[in-house]
Structure formats: C-alpha cells, structure tokens
Write a protein that holds these residues in place. Sequence first.
Motif, PDB file in Angstrom:
ATOM      1  N   HIS A 106      28.783  25.057  34.115  1.00  0.00           N
ATOM      2  CA  HIS A 106      28.383  24.171  35.210  1.00  0.00           C
ATOM      3  C   HIS A 106      27.215  23.265  34.891  1.00  0.00           C
ATOM      4  N   ALA A 107      26.426  23.575  33.900  1.00  0.00           N
ATOM      5  CA  ALA A 107      25.293  22.722  33.541  1.00  0.00           C
ATOM      6  C   ALA A 107      24.920  22.986  32.093  1.00  0.00           C
ATOM      7  N   PRO A 108      24.566  21.945  31.335  1.00  0.00           N
ATOM      8  CA  PRO A 108      24.198  22.138  29.925  1.00  0.00           C
ATOM      9  C   PRO A 108      23.036  23.114  29.782  1.00  0.00           C
ATOM     10  N   GLY A 109      23.229  24.095  28.928  1.00  0.00           N
ATOM     11  CA  GLY A 109      22.182  25.065  28.650  1.00  0.00           C
ATOM     12  C   GLY A 109      22.071  26.207  29.640  1.00  0.00           C
ATOM     13  N   ALA A 110      22.794  26.126  30.765  1.00  0.00           N
ATOM     14  CA  ALA A 110      22.722  27.178  31.781  1.00  0.00           C
ATOM     15  C   ALA A 110      23.784  28.239  31.516  1.00  0.00           C
ATOM     16  N   ALA A 111      23.469  29.478  31.871  1.00  0.00           N
ATOM     17  CA  ALA A 111      24.470  30.541  31.762  1.00  0.00           C
ATOM     18  C   ALA A 111      25.620  30.261  32.730  1.00  0.00           C
ATOM     19  N   PRO A 112      26.838  30.651  32.391  1.00  0.00           N
ATOM     20  CA  PRO A 112      27.994  30.346  33.252  1.00  0.00           C
ATOM     21  C   PRO A 112      28.015  31.204  34.516  1.00  0.00           C
ATOM     22  N   HIS A 113      28.674  30.678  35.539  1.00  0.00           N
ATOM     23  CA  HIS A 113      28.946  31.474  36.730  1.00  0.00           C
ATOM     24  C   HIS A 113      30.082  32.446  36.423  1.00  0.00           C
ATOM     25  N   ALA A 114      29.973  33.655  36.934  1.00  0.00           N
ATOM     26  CA  ALA A 114      31.004  34.689  36.745  1.00  0.00           C
ATOM     27  C   ALA A 114      31.814  34.833  38.027  1.00  0.00           C
ATOM     28  N   TRP A 115      33.146  34.807  37.897  1.00  0.00           N
ATOM     29  CA  TRP A 115      34.062  34.847  39.041  1.00  0.00           C
ATOM     30  C   TRP A 115      35.049  36.000  38.921  1.00  0.00           C
ATOM     31  N   PHE A 116      35.492  36.479  40.088  1.00  0.00           N
ATOM     32  CA  PHE A 116      36.665  37.357  40.125  1.00  0.00           C
ATOM     33  C   PHE A 116      37.321  37.216  41.492  1.00  0.00           C
ATOM     34  N   ILE A 117      38.649  37.041  41.474  1.00  0.00           N
ATOM     35  CA  ILE A 117      39.433  37.075  42.707  1.00  0.00           C
ATOM     36  C   ILE A 117      40.478  38.173  42.556  1.00  0.00           C
ATOM     37  N   SER A 118      40.823  38.807  43.685  1.00  0.00           N
ATOM     38  CA  SER A 118      41.737  39.954  43.581  1.00  0.00           C
ATOM     39  C   SER A 118      42.312  40.306  44.938  1.00  0.00           C
ATOM     40  N   PHE A 119      43.311  41.184  44.907  1.00  0.00           N
ATOM     41  CA  PHE A 119      43.828  41.804  46.132  1.00  0.00           C
ATOM     42  C   PHE A 119      44.436  43.151  45.790  1.00  0.00           C
ATOM     43  N   ALA A 120      44.515  44.012  46.811  1.00  0.00           N
ATOM     44  CA  ALA A 120      45.020  45.372  46.608  1.00  0.00           C
ATOM     45  C   ALA A 120      45.414  45.977  47.963  1.00  0.00           C
ATOM     46  N   PRO A 121      46.279  47.009  47.924  1.00  0.00           N
ATOM     47  CA  PRO A 121      47.159  47.397  46.822  1.00  0.00           C
ATOM     48  C   PRO A 121      48.167  46.280  46.545  1.00  0.00           C
ATOM     49  N   ALA A 122      48.492  46.060  45.314  1.00  0.00           N
ATOM     50  CA  ALA A 122      49.335  44.926  44.952  1.00  0.00           C
ATOM     51  C   ALA A 122      50.692  44.969  45.646  1.00  0.00           C
ATOM     52  N   GLU A 123      51.211  46.185  45.907  1.00  0.00           N
ATOM     53  CA  GLU A 123      52.535  46.314  46.513  1.00  0.00           C
ATOM     54  C   GLU A 123      52.521  45.982  48.010  1.00  0.00           C
ATOM     55  N   ASN A 124      51.399  46.222  48.678  1.00  0.00           N
ATOM     56  CA  ASN A 124      51.282  45.968  50.116  1.00  0.00           C
ATOM     57  C   ASN A 124      49.823  45.664  50.431  1.00  0.00           C
ATOM     58  N   PRO A 125      49.356  44.463  50.094  1.00  0.00           N
ATOM     59  CA  PRO A 125      47.924  44.174  50.130  1.00  0.00           C
ATOM     60  C   PRO A 125      47.329  44.187  51.541  1.00  0.00           C
ATOM     61  N   THR A 126      46.147  44.786  51.640  1.00  0.00           N
ATOM     62  CA  THR A 126      45.401  44.789  52.902  1.00  0.00           C
ATOM     63  C   THR A 126      44.012  44.187  52.748  1.00  0.00           C
ATOM     64  N   VAL A 127      43.623  43.835  51.528  1.00  0.00           N
ATOM     65  CA  VAL A 127      42.334  43.196  51.313  1.00  0.00           C
ATOM     66  C   VAL A 127      42.434  42.240  50.127  1.00  0.00           C
TER      67      VAL A 127
END
Length: 483
Positions: free
Chosen positions: A427-448
Amino acid sequence: MNAPIRRLSTFVALLFATLLVSTTIIQVFLAKGLNAREDNRRTLLSTYARERGQILVGDTPIAVSTPVSGEFKFLRTYPAGPMYADLTGYYSFYGAAGGLESTENALLSGSSDKLFYRRVSDLFTGRKAKGANLVLTINAKAQEAAYDALGDQRGAAVALNPKTGEILAMVSKPSYDPNALASHDLAALDTAYKALNGDPARPLVNRAIAGNLYPPGSTFKVVTAAAALSSGRFQPDSVLPGPANLDLPQTTVGLPNSGGRACGADDKVSLTDALRISCNTAFGWLGMELGGDALRQQAAKFGFGDQLAVPMRVTASSVPAELNKPQEAQSAVGQYDVRVTPLQMAMVAAGIANKGVVMKPYLVQSVLASDLTTIESGEPSTLSEAISPDVAAELTTMMTSVVASGTGTAAQMDGITVAGKTGTAQHAPGAAPHAWFISFAPAENPTVAVAVVVEEGGTAGNEASGGRTAAPVAKAIMEAVLR
C-alpha cells in the motif's frame, strides 16, 4: 387630534410593528439556527431532560442513561467501553456523534416520528417520556473474540451471518473509551476529544466501514475467480500460465510471485491451485484475459459501489474505471487502485457462502419502546445475486483447499471445514503490507462469514502475511460463533 399627538401615535405604532416583525423573524425564521448554536446552553441542557433509550446486545446494555443530580438529569454511560465504541458512538453535552448514537439519535432521544403516538399517550397517562431501545444483531462472544484477537494491532474485523446479513461482530482498532466523551466535566471532555481527534492512529474512525479504504490484496482473487468461472470460459481445473514473473505489456515492470518462484511445473497451474497457493502471475494473466469491465461488473454484483447504511453510512468500495492492461493485471490481484472496506470483503465471503446471494448487512435487530413492545424489527433482505449457485459451490471447494493445504492453514478448526482466502496487500513504498483473511464456516452449511485486516502487518511487521497474521483472528471469531 393635534399634530404632536398624531406624530407620537404613529411613532408608537411603528415601534409595535417593528417589535412584531422582529419577534416573528426570531421565533419563525431564526429559531432553528439559534437552537442549533453550540453556545446555546438552554438547548443543550434540554437534551438531558428525557431519558435516552438503551443500546443492547442481547439483554446486556452497552449504552445506558443513569439519573444524576444537578442540571444534567442523566449521564450516558458505556459499560463495555472501547469494545463497542465504534458501534455505539457517544452522546456528549455537545450532541450525538459517531455510531448509533448519531444515526439513530431520533429514536434514542424519543423525538422520532415513529414514536409520535407513544408521546401522545405519555401526555394522557402521565408516563415519563423515554427514548426507544435498540437491540443489536451482535453476537457478544464473537465481538469479544474479535476485540481480543486484534489486540494492540491496528485494523478491523467484521463477521456476518451469510444467510441473513446480520452483523455478528464489528471491531475497529485502535478504539477509544466513549465514557470520556460523555462526561459532564466539560473541561475533561474537551481535553479527551482533542487528544483523540489529534491522535495520528485515528481511533475515532471506524475502519470496518469507513476511513481511508484498503487495497484488498489477494483476497480480491476470489472476485477475479468468480468472474472467470461465471464467464463460462474457465473451470476450476483450467490450466493458466503461472511463471515466476508475468511480463506486462506497455511497461518494463512485471508482476512477480511472492517468493519469486513459478506456481507449477512448466510454469503452468490450475485455477484451483492458483487460488490455493495465491499465484499472482496466474491471476494477473486472468485479469488481462477477462478485462477491466468484467472485473468491475463482478465486483459490483458483490456490492462494490453501493451506498449502504447499516444504519451507519458505509463508504463504497471501488474498482477503478478505464484500466489499461497492466492495471487490469494489478487489479485482478487486489492492487493498483482497488479499495475496499472490511465489511465489503465480509460480504464477498458471505455471498459465496450463501450460494451466490449477497444479503444486505444490518446491525439493528429490533427497536423497542420503554415498555419493551416492538416498534420495528430488522428483516433480512437480498442485495444482489453475485454468482450462480454452481459457481458458488465451485468457489467454496476452491477456498476450502486454501485452508486445508494452502496459504490459510492457520484458520483450520478441528471437526469444522473452513473456506478462506489470504491476502497480503502492498500500500505504500517502504511500509509493511496489510494482512488480510476472509472466510466462512462450516463450508457445507455456513453460519458465519468473516473479514479481517491487520494494518502494516501488525506485530509481525514486514514478516506478516494474511495466513500468519489475519487468519488466526478470523479463526477466533468463527470459533466464538460456532462453538
């Protein structure tokens, strides 16, 4: 009547006319402005005359008005303090600001038209007038897990029920203590506000839905994959180019893979494996094949560009227009000028989890009168159909491979299948990157469904990655909901 008396009578009549006109101007035309003046103490004190409604998570109040002695009749307090600050906002002597205190001020103060008949009833019954109560969709355990897991790192986390759009958790860090801004000690209040407003870490900004938006990094690859699968030109097992560095037209700068290695034998990789190991070059090539219009249109189906309110206003996420070929490649991997809120990326995950249907996110479950009768209820509503159920099923399988054996193994949970995608966003020269994660579970019948961003790698700094830094936060939130 002689001339002197006639002149005196005319002068007196003119004085009365002037007085009438000036009074009319003040009471009719200037009243609103005078009432709104920051130095109008009488108006400000009148806002404390009526008990303000509570904001509740389940049966637990997170904002409540307590009777006190003196010219201030009530003190607004926030029992959970910083944990819910970005949801509640604060109510001070100078008015409501931030969060629900501001957007739902009419209901909380009791001045809303929705409470008109109740106010009339209060007049006849002698019942003490109160504001309405707000019951939120928040899952208290998920909110606590998100707040604790982010710790002292800057960033945000959002959890949704993918089937309804209910917001189960929303945390922005750093946070602040709204009690300091609700104080009746006006000198202390001013000092606290100036300190918070001047803090370069911007604790008063709700990073989950507003502020300076983030590049999503490789989490955006699920949107690119959705566009590819929806085009009919690609399947999960389609073979893509995956060299160590992708040559881009119109420039001498290429698009490299993290680690500088090819993504497969003979510089080839399947679409599924490209997502599993987060292959930049394969998705950069895919972005140029699909084109900028296809990327924008697919993103729009997930909610990019929509003006949402939850009820706080959400800054719209965006994919830039008029992309050239190198920009298409960069955008396809969530870089260049692609910008998102964590809420938007939670909506992407939730849309895939909900068989392609994106539900409109909302925060208020119900509005209750002081006698606990329901005035209105939040209802699930469809925002869009982003992808077909078949494409959603293919993406789900691909995302489960990310957690099972790819870059997202830190989100694994015993006995529960998790689908996810990591991201590490420059996102900016010399800056550490932003860390991301997207997810859902349970994969078979997701509730979150969850999205987490940790700014500039958090405590890991330049060693951060989505899998190492953000995935454990998402796991903690999902476990809080599921277990």
